[in-house]
Design a protein around this motif. Sequence first.
Motif: not given
Length: 342
Positions: A21, A44, A60, A62
């Motif tokens: 992210k 986050l 991914q 996050n």
Amino acid sequence: MLDAPNSRQPRNSLRLQTQAKALRTVHTLTELKDALTWAQNHALAVLPLGEGSNVVLQPQLNALVLVIKLLGREKLNETDGHVTLRIGAGENWHALVTWSLEQGYYGLENLALIPGTVGAAPIQNIGAYGCELAPFVTAVHSRYCRDGSALSLSREECGFGYRDSVFKQRLADQLVITHVDLQLAKQPAVNTQYPALQSAIEAAGQANNATPQNVYDAVVALRRARLPDPAIEPNAGSFFKNPVVPQDLAVALQQQYPGIPVFPVNQQQRKLAAAWLIEQAGWKGQRLGGVGIHSGHALVLVNYGANSGPAILALAAKIQASVAQKFAVQLEIEPRIYGALA
Ligand SMILES: Cc1cc2nc3c(=O)[nH]c(=O)nc-3n(C[C@H](O)[C@H](O)[C@H](O)COP(=O)(O)OP(=O)(O)OC[C@H]3O[C@@H](n4cnc5c(N)ncnc54)[C@H](O)[C@@H]3O)c2cc1C
């Protein structure tokens, strides 16, 4: 405050494709505090990374990835026998080992050439050639990811074990390590008990008078000869821990497989060589869809072009299943796994 979003620099030694992210490189405690506040404000998680040599990253992430570049080598205390150093978490581990030897501070030679940073070293209590980090640590200093508050832990509080610590257990993923305090000896003493190291030292005619420099040179030469270079064959070092099993199982396996290497742990437990189990299960040198097991080292999984966390983990699962079926032993993955499928 964030780094360029499209940086294509590989940040993990397996060279796996991943997208976080956000990412920030942290050089000072003030930058660290700002980054932790930013992550809080954006809800986050925080993922501290050193040199990415002991992680499997899924496509991914996050999280806000923090690349830890806190530097510095400070002398805290010195006596006739010892020196205590405070080392920034972002310092390169091998550069520290080389520098301490040059200063006449001894003890870390067996741990030469282990990739990665000082801040990551306590996480799995790095070890090699009959030596571990733990006995040299006097304190580990950190900040909580959740609010930036400080936490310092003594060696006992770090709960070090074989490739293990409190940072992988009770405090897993809660802290950013900022500094590590190490106590090193000023009198040269060597540890050459590990069989391959002992043989190398004997072959060099140094059996009775080996110096820390001799041990350092031998370890560097052994590692260069044995381990694939991640820059050429992307890997994360040993992919599985050596399994610790009940003594009964070790005895039963010895009866069935007389050549199996078995090492003492305590009265009830024995340690097996994961590489031997994997090789006997027929995996050494095998390839599967762009990933594989190195032909010279059965513990090393290599990314041959798949560039994908799921591909590496699928191969690891197959190896685990076949070793479990053949030997009734469960292999545990050593690198930390982060992220999710796309
Ligand atoms: C070729 C090769 C050989 C290897 N040989 C050995 C060996 O002989 N012995 C051995 O023990 N290991 C070995 N390893 C594994 C690796 O070198 C070590 O685990 C090393 O300590 C990882 O350092 P890093 O900076 O790359 O950590 P990363 O891979 O960046 O991170 C590893 C873990 O530590 C956490 N972390 C990193 N920095 C911080 C920080 N400042 N604060 C909090 N958490 C942090 C990460 O979140 C992650 O969980 C090898 C790896 C390779 C590729």
